[in-house]
Design an enzyme around this catalytic site. Structure first.
Site, PDB file in Angstrom:
ATOM      1  N   GLY A  18       0.779  -1.227   0.000  1.00  0.00           N
ATOM      2  CA  GLY A  18       0.000   0.000   0.000  1.00  0.00           C
ATOM      3  C   GLY A  18       0.811   1.276   0.000  1.00  0.00           C
ATOM      4  CE  LYS A  21       4.696  -3.641  -5.278  1.00  0.00           C
ATOM      5  NZ  LYS A  21       3.875  -3.454  -4.075  1.00  0.00           N
ATOM      6  CB  THR A  22       0.297  -0.300  -8.742  1.00  0.00           C
ATOM      7  OG1 THR A  22       0.399  -1.614  -8.176  1.00  0.00           O
ATOM      8  CG2 THR A  22      -0.373  -0.401 -10.103  1.00  0.00           C
ATOM      9  CE  LYS A  40       1.321  -7.399  -8.625  1.00  0.00           C
ATOM     10  NZ  LYS A  40       1.826  -6.332  -7.732  1.00  0.00           N
TER      11      LYS A  40
END
Length: 234
Positions: A18, A21-22, A40
């Site tokens: 959380g 990172k994305t 991924k």
């Protein structure tokens, strides 16, 4: 020369779950020249027909190639989620092989981990092992506030212990109104880790449309990542 070199693999990890990172992965992809792929290896916490992290990246950066090797429904570490689902885990060797396949056809491959650097993919392997197999540098995404110095120093110490290169540190969700600890961390993060701070992506950036997101990415990442960000005064 600014920007990421062509034909390379960059591993993106977080200091925990959380931390943004994305969205940071998407920001790097948005600024990279040429053909970009995002891998991924293991997606957890989503069902077969639900959008995962790659859906967010490809929405923010149209034209990026996305590849997911496996997904497991429980929001757990990949090894644990695979075991609970009764399915085989993704091994570091499989993840590295997929990255090499993508690298043969793309200028940049971003490998986004799950959680932190040492979260298990299988019984023995972690994202650090993927980076080691690929000989790839690791970009560390961290939280902005109190407690992040310890988490970030532990992560970068683990990189050093394994002989892995660190491509820098990015704050994944810079708050609109930073508190004292957050402002001090701008100077303290590079001081305690020995690695440069190479960006700070504003919180909420993942909700933007692709055009606005690309503009934010340019202002949020440093020249090493293709942008024009400079560390502001604390």
């Amino acid at each position: 020369m600014s920007g990421l070199p062509r034909g390379r693999v960059l591993v993106v990890t977080g200091t925990g779950t959380g931390v943004g990172k994305t969205v940071v992965t998407a920001a790097v992809a948005a600024l990279a020249p040429g053909r970009v792929a995002v891998l991924k290896p293991a997606q957890t916490g989503v069902g077969p027909d639900e959008p995962g992290d790659l859906a967010e990246v490809t929405r923010l950066v149209p034209g990026v190639t996305g590849r997911e090797l496996a997904r497991y429904p429980d929001p757990l570490a990949p090894a644990t989620a695979a075991r609970r689902a009764g399915r085989p885990p993704v091994t570091p060797a499989q993840a590295a092989a997929a990255a090499r396949e993508l690298a043969a056809e793309h200028d940049l491959v971003l490998v986004e981990g799950a959680g932190g650097l040492l979260v298990r993919f299988d019984e023995d392997g972690t994202l650090a092992d993927v980076a080691a197999e690929l000989g790839a540098p690791v970009l560390v995404v961290t939280a902005p506030g109190l407690g992040t110095l310890n988490h970030t120093e532990l992560t970068t110490a683990a990189l050093r212990a394994r002989g892995l290169a660190c491509a820098g540190i990015v704050v994944g969700a810079w708050p609109r109104v930073p508190d004292l600890a957050t402002r001090c961390n701008l100077a303290d993060l590079p001081a305690v880790t020995g690695f440069p701070l190479v960006g700070a992506v504003p919180e909420g950036s993942g909700t933007l449309d692709p055009g606005a997101f690309a503009a934010v990415a340019r202002h949020s990442l440093s020249c090493e990542l293709g942008g024009g960000w400079q560390t502001p005064e604390a």
